[in-house]
Design a protein around this motif. Structure first.
Motif, PDB file in Angstrom:
ATOM      1  N   ALA A 138      34.918 -36.788  77.488  1.00  0.00           N
ATOM      2  CA  ALA A 138      34.513 -36.421  78.845  1.00  0.00           C
ATOM      3  C   ALA A 138      33.597 -37.501  79.404  1.00  0.00           C
ATOM      4  O   ALA A 138      32.755 -38.055  78.686  1.00  0.00           O
ATOM      5  N   ILE A 139      33.751 -37.808  80.690  1.00  0.00           N
ATOM      6  CA  ILE A 139      33.011 -38.895  81.329  1.00  0.00           C
ATOM      7  C   ILE A 139      32.489 -38.419  82.676  1.00  0.00           C
ATOM      8  O   ILE A 139      33.268 -37.932  83.506  1.00  0.00           O
ATOM      9  N   THR A 140      31.195 -38.575  82.911  1.00  0.00           N
ATOM     10  CA  THR A 140      30.653 -38.291  84.234  1.00  0.00           C
ATOM     11  C   THR A 140      30.590 -39.583  85.049  1.00  0.00           C
ATOM     12  O   THR A 140      30.624 -40.680  84.503  1.00  0.00           O
ATOM     13  N   GLY A 141      30.512 -39.430  86.355  1.00  0.00           N
ATOM     14  CA  GLY A 141      30.518 -40.608  87.218  1.00  0.00           C
ATOM     15  C   GLY A 141      31.795 -41.403  87.058  1.00  0.00           C
ATOM     16  O   GLY A 141      31.789 -42.637  87.098  1.00  0.00           O
ATOM     17  N   ALA A 142      32.922 -40.696  86.916  1.00  0.00           N
ATOM     18  CA  ALA A 142      34.178 -41.339  86.524  1.00  0.00           C
ATOM     19  C   ALA A 142      35.061 -41.756  87.688  1.00  0.00           C
ATOM     20  O   ALA A 142      36.176 -42.218  87.480  1.00  0.00           O
ATOM     21  N   SER A 143      34.582 -41.627  88.925  1.00  0.00           N
ATOM     22  CA  SER A 143      35.442 -41.916  90.065  1.00  0.00           C
ATOM     23  C   SER A 143      35.465 -43.386  90.449  1.00  0.00           C
ATOM     24  O   SER A 143      36.314 -43.811  91.234  1.00  0.00           O
ATOM     25  N   ALA A 144      34.548 -44.190  89.917  1.00  0.00           N
ATOM     26  CA  ALA A 144      34.468 -45.605  90.300  1.00  0.00           C
ATOM     27  C   ALA A 144      33.636 -46.348  89.271  1.00  0.00           C
ATOM     28  O   ALA A 144      33.051 -45.756  88.358  1.00  0.00           O
ATOM     29  N   GLY A 145      33.572 -47.664  89.415  1.00  0.00           N
ATOM     30  CA  GLY A 145      32.678 -48.496  88.616  1.00  0.00           C
ATOM     31  C   GLY A 145      32.879 -48.374  87.123  1.00  0.00           C
ATOM     32  O   GLY A 145      34.010 -48.358  86.627  1.00  0.00           O
ATOM     33  N   ILE A 146      31.767 -48.280  86.398  1.00  0.00           N
ATOM     34  CA  ILE A 146      31.814 -48.222  84.942  1.00  0.00           C
ATOM     35  C   ILE A 146      32.587 -47.005  84.460  1.00  0.00           C
ATOM     36  O   ILE A 146      33.375 -47.081  83.516  1.00  0.00           O
ATOM     37  N   VAL A 200      41.234 -38.132  78.348  1.00  0.00           N
ATOM     38  CA  VAL A 200      39.984 -38.242  79.088  1.00  0.00           C
ATOM     39  C   VAL A 200      39.848 -37.076  80.067  1.00  0.00           C
ATOM     40  O   VAL A 200      40.807 -36.668  80.717  1.00  0.00           O
ATOM     41  N   VAL A 201      38.636 -36.557  80.135  1.00  0.00           N
ATOM     42  CA  VAL A 201      38.302 -35.441  81.024  1.00  0.00           C
ATOM     43  C   VAL A 201      37.229 -35.971  81.957  1.00  0.00           C
ATOM     44  O   VAL A 201      36.109 -36.264  81.529  1.00  0.00           O
ATOM     45  N   PRO A 224      35.632 -31.794  89.912  1.00  0.00           N
ATOM     46  CA  PRO A 224      34.453 -32.218  90.673  1.00  0.00           C
ATOM     47  C   PRO A 224      33.176 -31.819  89.932  1.00  0.00           C
ATOM     48  O   PRO A 224      33.011 -30.659  89.552  1.00  0.00           O
ATOM     49  N   VAL A 225      32.299 -32.787  89.728  1.00  0.00           N
ATOM     50  CA  VAL A 225      31.072 -32.549  88.964  1.00  0.00           C
ATOM     51  C   VAL A 225      29.897 -33.208  89.665  1.00  0.00           C
ATOM     52  O   VAL A 225      29.932 -34.407  89.959  1.00  0.00           O
ATOM     53  N   ASP A 240      27.864 -27.389  86.431  1.00  0.00           N
ATOM     54  CA  ASP A 240      28.981 -28.325  86.550  1.00  0.00           C
ATOM     55  C   ASP A 240      29.239 -29.039  85.226  1.00  0.00           C
ATOM     56  O   ASP A 240      30.394 -29.276  84.850  1.00  0.00           O
ATOM     57  N   LEU A 241      28.166 -29.413  84.516  1.00  0.00           N
ATOM     58  CA  LEU A 241      28.353 -30.032  83.198  1.00  0.00           C
ATOM     59  C   LEU A 241      28.957 -29.050  82.222  1.00  0.00           C
ATOM     60  O   LEU A 241      29.817 -29.406  81.409  1.00  0.00           O
ATOM     61  N   GLY A 242      28.530 -27.795  82.303  1.00  0.00           N
ATOM     62  CA  GLY A 242      29.132 -26.777  81.453  1.00  0.00           C
ATOM     63  C   GLY A 242      30.613 -26.620  81.733  1.00  0.00           C
ATOM     64  O   GLY A 242      31.424 -26.474  80.808  1.00  0.00           O
ATOM     65  N   ALA A 243      30.987 -26.681  83.009  1.00  0.00           N
ATOM     66  CA  ALA A 243      32.399 -26.543  83.375  1.00  0.00           C
ATOM     67  C   ALA A 243      33.216 -27.730  82.874  1.00  0.00           C
ATOM     68  O   ALA A 243      34.378 -27.567  82.455  1.00  0.00           O
ATOM     69  N   LEU A 244      32.634 -28.934  82.899  1.00  0.00           N
ATOM     70  CA  LEU A 244      33.355 -30.109  82.414  1.00  0.00           C
ATOM     71  C   LEU A 244      33.626 -30.005  80.917  1.00  0.00           C
ATOM     72  O   LEU A 244      34.743 -30.277  80.452  1.00  0.00           O
ATOM     73  N   VAL A 245      32.622 -29.603  80.161  1.00  0.00           N
ATOM     74  CA  VAL A 245      32.793 -29.429  78.721  1.00  0.00           C
ATOM     75  C   VAL A 245      33.786 -28.303  78.435  1.00  0.00           C
ATOM     76  O   VAL A 245      34.641 -28.414  77.546  1.00  0.00           O
TER      77      VAL A 245
END
Length: 253
Positions: free
Chosen positions: A18-26, A41-42, A69-70, A77-82
């Motif tokens: 799982a990756i946060t901030g995954a819409s652009a950049g790093i 990948v989530v 969307p997180v 939101d982090l709980g939902a991603l996991v």
């Protein structure tokens, strides 16, 4: 990224990341590289349209991606991603806490709302990720936290005082987590230098923004360099914990 690469080089096959901030950049570069190397990948980010585009590009190449969307300032939101990762794929091997805010400015500007936003995103966002994933990792008996910090945590510059403080906090949190993790869990801190992203565009002070944009356009490195560092840490055997990787442009002092 080609279909041939996905089918022939898959050292991360079977891992769910799982990756946060995954819409652009790093975050986007890391998602693409890990998927290319076989990971499922989530992806989470606030920019839902760009996030969907990253996920669609990955799935079109033959890899597996889910997205949600997180906003990392919202613990739920982090709980939902996991939960998306474990519910759909049955496990979570790594959580990459990459979302960050770099609204740098002189302290005299008194941009208090921006200070608070950096605390919420850069510190609380990492903490909420830990709160969401740690119980899952404990139940599984395995798991890997990858926290993205900055070289600004090591060297504070003018206009970066609050930003540097938040990234120093990520260093402290990561080390504390590593010491408590035990022999089953891994913790890696990634400290990028200047990276060629839209990160500096978040700066509301126009003079500071122009200064940082000029520096970025002169010597910053591509996000793929940080993605490779993250992949290296995750690809290590379970008994190898890469504690920290610092990656900066050769030209950065």
């Amino acid at each position: 990224m080609s279909g041939t690469q996905i089918t022939t080089a898959r050292p991360l096959h079977g891992k769910v990341v799982a990756i946060t901030g995954a819409s652009a950049g790093i975050g986007a570069a890391t998602a693409r590289l890990l998927a290319e190397r076989g990971a499922t990948v989530v992806l989470g980010a606030r920019g839902s349209e760009r996030l969907a585009a990253v996920a669609e590009r990955i799935t079109a190449s033959g890899a597996t991606a889910a997205h949600l969307p997180v906003d990392v300032t919202r613990r739920e939101d982090l709980g939902a991603l996991v939960e998306l990762a474990t519910g759909r794929y049955g496990r979570l091997d790594a959580l990459i806490s990459n979302a960050g805010l770099g609204a740098v400015s002189p302290l005299d500007d008194l941009r208090v709302a921006e200070w608070e936003a950096m605390v919420d995103v850069n510190i609380k966002g990492v903490l909420y990720g830990i709160a969401a994933a740690l119980p899952v990792f404990r139940r599984q008996g395995f798991g890997h936290f990858v926290n993205v910090s900055s070289t600004a945590a090591r060297r504070t510059m003018p206009q970066q005082g609050v930003y540097s403080a938040t990234k120093a906090a990520v260093h402290a949190l990561s080390e504390g987590l590593r010491q408590e993790a035990g022999e089953a869990l891994r913790v890696t801190l990634i400290s990028p230098g200047f990276v060629r992203t839209d990160f500096v565009d978040q700066t509301s002070n126009p003079e500071v923004r122009a200064q940082y944009q000029a520096a970025r356009d002169t010597f910053a490195i591509e996000p793929a360099a940080i993605a490779r560092a993250i992949a290296f840490a995750i690809e290590q055997p379970d008994d190898v914990d890469v504690n920290e990787i610092v990656v900066r442009p050769t030209a950065q002092t």
